[in-house]
Design a protein around this motif. Structure first.
Motif, PDB file in Angstrom:
ATOM      1  N   PHE A  59       0.827  -1.213   0.000  1.00  0.00           N
ATOM      2  CA  PHE A  59       0.000   0.000   0.000  1.00  0.00           C
ATOM      3  C   PHE A  59       0.856   1.255   0.000  1.00  0.00           C
ATOM      4  CE2 PHE A  59      -1.874  -3.579   2.100  1.00  0.00           C
ATOM      5  CZ  PHE A  59      -3.137  -3.660   1.552  1.00  0.00           C
ATOM      6  N   ARG A  60       0.536   2.180  -0.857  1.00  0.00           N
ATOM      7  CA  ARG A  60       1.278   3.449  -0.852  1.00  0.00           C
ATOM      8  C   ARG A  60       0.313   4.607  -1.052  1.00  0.00           C
ATOM      9  NH1 ARG A  60       7.199   1.890  -3.383  1.00  0.00           N
ATOM     10  NH2 ARG A  60       7.342   0.034  -2.086  1.00  0.00           N
ATOM     11  N   ALA A  61       0.397   5.532  -0.120  1.00  0.00           N
ATOM     12  CA  ALA A  61      -0.520   6.669  -0.151  1.00  0.00           C
ATOM     13  C   ALA A  61       0.055   7.826  -0.944  1.00  0.00           C
ATOM     14  CB  ALA A  61      -0.852   7.102   1.277  1.00  0.00           C
ATOM     15  N   GLU A  62       0.901   7.498  -1.949  1.00  0.00           N
ATOM     16  CA  GLU A  62       1.437   8.590  -2.764  1.00  0.00           C
ATOM     17  C   GLU A  62       0.311   9.072  -3.669  1.00  0.00           C
ATOM     18  OE1 GLU A  62       4.784   6.907  -4.851  1.00  0.00           O
ATOM     19  OE2 GLU A  62       3.786   5.012  -5.084  1.00  0.00           O
ATOM     20  N   ASN A  63       0.239  10.384  -3.817  1.00  0.00           N
ATOM     21  CA  ASN A  63      -0.880  10.927  -4.580  1.00  0.00           C
ATOM     22  C   ASN A  63      -0.530  10.980  -6.069  1.00  0.00           C
ATOM     23  OD1 ASN A  63      -3.396  11.903  -4.960  1.00  0.00           O
ATOM     24  ND2 ASN A  63      -3.155  13.742  -3.710  1.00  0.00           N
ATOM     25  N   SER A  64      -0.096   9.806  -6.596  1.00  0.00           N
ATOM     26  CA  SER A  64       0.332   9.785  -7.995  1.00  0.00           C
ATOM     27  C   SER A  64      -0.801   9.311  -8.874  1.00  0.00           C
ATOM     28  CB  SER A  64       1.497   8.825  -8.205  1.00  0.00           C
ATOM     29  OG  SER A  64       2.394   8.904  -7.161  1.00  0.00           O
ATOM     30  N   THR A 108      -1.132   8.439 -11.902  1.00  0.00           N
ATOM     31  CA  THR A 108      -0.507   8.099 -13.177  1.00  0.00           C
ATOM     32  C   THR A 108      -1.029   6.758 -13.670  1.00  0.00           C
ATOM     33  OG1 THR A 108       1.323   6.719 -12.439  1.00  0.00           O
ATOM     34  CG2 THR A 108       1.601   9.097 -12.189  1.00  0.00           C
ATOM     35  N   THR A 109      -0.625   6.407 -14.887  1.00  0.00           N
ATOM     36  CA  THR A 109      -1.029   5.116 -15.440  1.00  0.00           C
ATOM     37  C   THR A 109      -0.129   3.992 -14.947  1.00  0.00           C
ATOM     38  OG1 THR A 109       0.367   5.557 -17.357  1.00  0.00           O
ATOM     39  CG2 THR A 109      -1.967   6.144 -17.540  1.00  0.00           C
ATOM     40  N   ARG A 110       0.825   4.311 -14.031  1.00  0.00           N
ATOM     41  CA  ARG A 110       1.771   3.305 -13.537  1.00  0.00           C
ATOM     42  C   ARG A 110       1.676   3.104 -12.026  1.00  0.00           C
ATOM     43  NH1 ARG A 110       1.546   2.858 -17.966  1.00  0.00           N
ATOM     44  NH2 ARG A 110       3.033   3.090 -19.647  1.00  0.00           N
ATOM     45  N   HIS A 111       0.837   3.871 -11.340  1.00  0.00           N
ATOM     46  CA  HIS A 111       0.768   3.784  -9.881  1.00  0.00           C
ATOM     47  C   HIS A 111      -0.607   3.379  -9.378  1.00  0.00           C
ATOM     48  CE1 HIS A 111       4.357   6.339 -10.334  1.00  0.00           C
ATOM     49  NE2 HIS A 111       4.727   5.814  -9.183  1.00  0.00           N
ATOM     50  N   LEU A 112      -0.609   2.525  -8.374  1.00  0.00           N
ATOM     51  CA  LEU A 112      -1.822   2.189  -7.637  1.00  0.00           C
ATOM     52  C   LEU A 112      -1.562   2.460  -6.161  1.00  0.00           C
ATOM     53  CD1 LEU A 112      -2.551  -1.246  -9.324  1.00  0.00           C
ATOM     54  CD2 LEU A 112      -4.077   0.742  -9.420  1.00  0.00           C
ATOM     55  N   ALA A 113      -2.632   2.705  -5.407  1.00  0.00           N
ATOM     56  CA  ALA A 113      -2.474   2.861  -3.965  1.00  0.00           C
ATOM     57  C   ALA A 113      -2.395   1.494  -3.298  1.00  0.00           C
ATOM     58  CB  ALA A 113      -3.632   3.664  -3.396  1.00  0.00           C
ATOM     59  N   GLU A 114      -2.974   0.481  -3.961  1.00  0.00           N
ATOM     60  CA  GLU A 114      -2.892  -0.901  -3.478  1.00  0.00           C
ATOM     61  C   GLU A 114      -2.415  -1.752  -4.642  1.00  0.00           C
ATOM     62  OE1 GLU A 114      -6.246  -2.592  -1.139  1.00  0.00           O
ATOM     63  OE2 GLU A 114      -6.324  -4.101  -2.705  1.00  0.00           O
ATOM     64  N   PHE A 115      -1.252  -2.328  -4.511  1.00  0.00           N
ATOM     65  CA  PHE A 115      -0.735  -3.178  -5.579  1.00  0.00           C
ATOM     66  C   PHE A 115      -0.092  -4.411  -4.956  1.00  0.00           C
ATOM     67  CE2 PHE A 115       3.866  -2.188  -5.201  1.00  0.00           C
ATOM     68  CZ  PHE A 115       3.818  -1.043  -4.423  1.00  0.00           C
ATOM     69  N   TRP A 116       0.282  -5.346  -5.810  1.00  0.00           N
ATOM     70  CA  TRP A 116       0.867  -6.595  -5.316  1.00  0.00           C
ATOM     71  C   TRP A 116       2.342  -6.611  -5.666  1.00  0.00           C
ATOM     72  CZ3 TRP A 116      -1.808 -10.986  -3.097  1.00  0.00           C
ATOM     73  CH2 TRP A 116      -3.131 -10.674  -2.746  1.00  0.00           C
ATOM     74  N   MET A 117       3.146  -6.978  -4.683  1.00  0.00           N
ATOM     75  CA  MET A 117       4.584  -6.985  -4.935  1.00  0.00           C
ATOM     76  C   MET A 117       5.150  -8.364  -4.617  1.00  0.00           C
ATOM     77  SD  MET A 117       7.544  -4.164  -4.179  1.00  0.00           S
ATOM     78  CE  MET A 117       7.003  -3.675  -2.586  1.00  0.00           C
TER      79      MET A 117
END
Ligand code: 4AD
Ligand code: MG
Length: 489
Positions: free
Chosen positions: A229-234, A236-245
């Protein structure tokens, strides 16, 4: 009632057999003599055509067979009269589980825009494009586990709720059960987290790495694969607030070993998709060809999707240092013509325009950049002893043993490093960037007791799915995207 998946029917059921399939109507077409229903159950991109003679089905039934309705169809599999499919199902009996009012059902048998489909993310898996993406996503996830299992890694589940900021970037979502209207306060007026659920301030994890290192320094080779989870306010077409790593971490690996693993791993999972998702990838390739036609000539891709995937699998990734990359960028046409939005110089955090120039224009293949300036990377990265020099003998530093893997059309797909295993160097660096050693005393214990060289990296799973499916927006490769102002479904 026993029924067969459409995938199994199309890939091997014998003509003449009696069978039942269940699925959703994609289209219904009526001719003078017959009614054709294209049925899809999600098991494959391909539909099974079911055919009834005109007048065979009662009007009440026929009326309810519309796009989106859910049916069970029992009948005889026959060789198809028409072109486009080898077999079709001669309808004996139809059961309607759920009709879909054509006045209200939002999906119609036509091309919908991806933007519109994002607004109906609860129904978009019923489209060809999204079902193909989701099947490819599944295959890639399976391939990840298979790769690590086959190579002696252990799957380690690191916590989702943590009290540490692994990346030191501070872009975290708080986890709290305190009453937001009336939180307990300390004497100096701050919120008293000692009264919170965990007795301390906690957040959703930005990376499982720190705990992954604990695992590697016990089990040797581990990997994590979990939500991040990242609360960066991006936006963009490359960023999610919740992604899988996916984060492998290996004891006794140095930077070179880490690079070799990253390259072999990514190639292996892409190869798995090529070998196991042929129908879906062919569909996505055609989708992309149509989309490319709407672009300007110079923006069109030279390779089709499958050519691009095969190219990555068959060619070595280019490896160079950050310092070398900066030199290439400074001597590049766009730099000289002032076409980069951000100016290039040693020490800057490369922007995606720079990364994409290196990958798409200069090398035309995936690139691994290493030995970045220490100041722009995380505290835990192994410090280089020697400063960096460029071809003109200029000296730069200090650098760390970091690596980023850059992909065409994506930019950074993997970030990783060798880790600082020297306690003194690590704590000195932490003090410089203001990380309290007390807060991660348990992490530092690995350097106190039986420390060892080790390395690891993180692959953004959605960026991988983006690359393999040829989609353009990361929100279209996860079933339920989480981004700023987006958490509806
Ligand atoms: O480069 P990052 O921040 O590295 C780490 O988190 C390290 N702890 C990894 C490690 O060494 N174990 O993130 C790793 C990758 C990126 O390269 C990118 O692919 C993906 O995670 N990523 C994101 N994907 C989607 N949305 C975001 N907001 C992402 N932020 C990072
Ligand atoms: Mg990174």
């Amino acid at each position: 009632m026993a029924y067969k998946s459409i995938k199994s029917v199309l890939s091997g059921a014998e003509a003449g057999s009696e069978l039942t399939v269940k699925g959703w109507v994609r289209t219904k077409r009526e001719s003078k003599n017959a009614i054709f229903v294209a049925l899809n159950d999600g098991s494959t991109i391909n539909n099974l055509q079911a055919v009834a003679e005109a007048g065979q089905l009662p009007d009440d039934t026929l009326r309810l067979i519309t796009t989106g309705a859910c049916l069970a169809v029992t009948g005889t599999l026959v060789e198809s009269q028409g072109s486009g499919q080898a077999v079709e199902l001669k309808i004996g009996e139809v059961h309607i589980y759920g009709p879909a009012d054509p006045e209200k059902y939002p999906l119609q048998p036509k091309r919908h825009s991806l933007e519109f489909l994002r607004e109906i993310a609860h129904l978009r898996p019923r489209t060809n494009t999204f079902s193909a993406i989701l099947r490819v996503r599944h295959a890639l996830a399976f391939a990840v586990h298979k790769y690590y299992n086959d190579n002696g890694f252990f799957y380690l589940n690191t916590p989702i709720i943590t009290a540490s900021d692994a990346e030191g970037a501070g872009e975290m979502f708080r986890v709290s059960t305190l009453d937001p209207l009336n939180p307990p306060k300390t004497e100096d007026g701050k919120i008293d987290y000692s009264q919170d659920f965990f007795g301390r301030e906690t957040n959703l994890t930005v990376s499982g790495q720190l705990e992954g290192e604990l695992g590697a320094l016990a089990l040797g080779k581990i990997y994590t694969f979990g939500p991040t989870f990242r609360a960066e306010n991006s936006n963009t077409t490359r960023h999610l607030a919740e992604f899988w790593m996916i984060e492998p971490e290996m004891a006794f690996y140095e930077l070179e070993d880490n690079m070799a693993l990253a390259e072999d791993f990514v190639k292996s999972v892409i190869r798995y998709a090529l070998d196991h998702c042929a129908d879906d990838l062919a569909f996505l390739e055609n989708r992309l060809i149509e989309e490319e036609k709407t672009k300007k000539k110079e923006e069109q891709s030279e390779l089709t999707l499958l050519e691009k995937l095969r190219f990555v699998v068959d060619n070595d990734f280019e490896r160079l240092t950050y310092t070398e990359a900066v030199e290439i960028l400074r001597n590049s046409k766009p730099a000289k013509k002032g076409q980069f939005q951000y100016e290039v110089g040693w020490g800057i955090d490369l922007q995606s325009e720079h990364e994409r120039y290196l990958v798409e224009k200069h090398f035309k293949k995936p690139v691994i950049l290493t030995n970045y300036p220490r100041a722009i990377k995380s505290f835990y990265m192994k410090q280089d002893n020697e400063p960096a020099t460029n071809s003109r003998g200029e000296v730069f530093g200090p650098t760390v043993r970091a690596m980023d893997v850059l992909f065409p059309g994506i930019g950074e797909i993997i970030g990783g490093s060798q880790r600082e295993d020297d306690l003194d160097k690590l704590t000195t660096r932490m003090a410089e960037v203001g990380i309290d050693p007390e807060a991660i005393w348990w992490y530092l214990d690995t350097r106190r007791f039986g420390t060892a060289p080790h390395a690891g990296f993180g692959l953004g799973f959605e960026r991988l799915v983006l690359f393999v499916t040829g989609m353009g927006n990361i929100r279209d490769v996860i079933p339920f995207p989480r981004a700023p102002k987006q958490a509806e479904f």
